[in-house]
Design a protein around this motif. Structure first.
Motif, short mmCIF file in Angstrom:
data_model
loop_
_atom_site.label_atom_id
_atom_site.label_comp_id
_atom_site.label_asym_id
_atom_site.label_seq_id
_atom_site.Cartn_x
_atom_site.Cartn_y
_atom_site.Cartn_z
N GLU A 1 -26.53 -60.05 -19.44
CA GLU A 1 -25.21 -60.61 -19.74
C GLU A 1 -24.04 -59.72 -19.31
O GLU A 1 -23.09 -60.22 -18.70
N PRO A 2 -24.07 -58.40 -19.56
CA PRO A 2 -22.94 -57.58 -19.14
C PRO A 2 -22.78 -57.49 -17.61
O PRO A 2 -21.75 -57.01 -17.13
N HIS A 3 -23.76 -57.98 -16.88
CA HIS A 3 -23.74 -57.89 -15.41
C HIS A 3 -23.44 -59.22 -14.73
O HIS A 3 -23.32 -59.28 -13.51
N MET A 4 -23.34 -60.29 -15.50
CA MET A 4 -23.20 -61.62 -14.90
C MET A 4 -21.96 -61.74 -14.03
O MET A 4 -21.97 -62.46 -13.03
N HIS A 5 -20.90 -61.02 -14.37
CA HIS A 5 -19.66 -61.09 -13.59
C HIS A 5 -19.83 -60.54 -12.16
O HIS A 5 -19.01 -60.81 -11.29
N LYS A 6 -20.90 -59.81 -11.92
CA LYS A 6 -21.12 -59.23 -10.59
C LYS A 6 -21.54 -60.28 -9.56
O LYS A 6 -21.46 -60.04 -8.36
N ALA A 7 -21.98 -61.44 -10.03
CA ALA A 7 -22.31 -62.55 -9.13
C ALA A 7 -20.99 -63.22 -8.75
O ALA A 7 -20.32 -63.81 -9.59
N THR A 8 -20.62 -63.12 -7.48
CA THR A 8 -19.30 -63.59 -7.05
C THR A 8 -19.36 -64.87 -6.21
O THR A 8 -18.31 -65.42 -5.90
#
Length: 184
Positions: free
Chosen positions: A13-20
């Motif tokens: 979850e804390p890494h989901m924003h890395k998918a652009t």
């Protein structure tokens, strides 16, 4: 003992924003569903994430066994997952400390803990065959996983490296409350 297998998928979850890009978001969602299926012993989402001829390259999974021990091909991969469920080695807590993503791959690294029945710990070479200290063991370490995807956004398998491993006996009273009864 606090052991939370849900971290195996929620630590994404804390890494989901890395998918652009949309492709990256779909691939990351597929990896999260795969991870959740693994630790819930639900092979349908695991297998649904894979390309027709998955190739797993695994280094350091077994104690003192050099080289690649991963399954290759659909049949071998399915059998590997079925064996994990049958023997109980799917009880894993894997925390993703870092994640890198582009349109072709996802790379994670982090800490993991895995509860192994004594029979499995012995088969994997972590415990001597004549060691009867415990019925269960906690295997801990660091794992780095590379996921590569085909043009249809299906995982081509995993390249997994397991490092800095240690194993300790685990008392029955320290098993998680939701540990499967058939494995106790």
């Amino acid at each position: 003992m606090k052991f939370d297998a849900t971290l195996t998928w929620t630590s994404y979850e804390p890494h989901m924003h890395k998918a652009t890009t949309d492709r990256q978001r779909r691939q990351l969602a597929k990896v999260v569903a795969h991870a959740k299926g693994e630790v819930q012993a639900d092979l349908e989402p695991v297998l649904a994430s894979l390309a027709p001829d998955p190739q797993y390259h695994e280094f350091g999974v077994f104690a003192d066994v050099p080289g690649d021990t991963g399954p290759k091909g659909w049949k071998a991969v399915v059998e590997n997952y079925e064996q994990m469920v049958e023997c109980g080695s799917y009880v894993i807590e894997s925390i993703k400390d870092r994640l890198m993503i582009d349109d072709e791959q996802i790379v994670t690294d982090g800490r993991y803990r895995q509860i192994l029945p004594a029979k499995v710990a012995k088969e994997m070479g972590y415990v001597a065959q004549d060691d009867d200290r415990a019925d269960h063991y906690m295997l801990s370490g660091i794992t780095v996983v590379f996921w590569h995807f085909d043009e249809n956004e299906m995982a081509l398998g995993e390249d997994r490296y397991v490092l800095d491993k240690s194993i300790e006996p685990l008392a029955a009273e320290d098993l998680p409350a939701d540990y499967p009864a058939r494995l106790r």
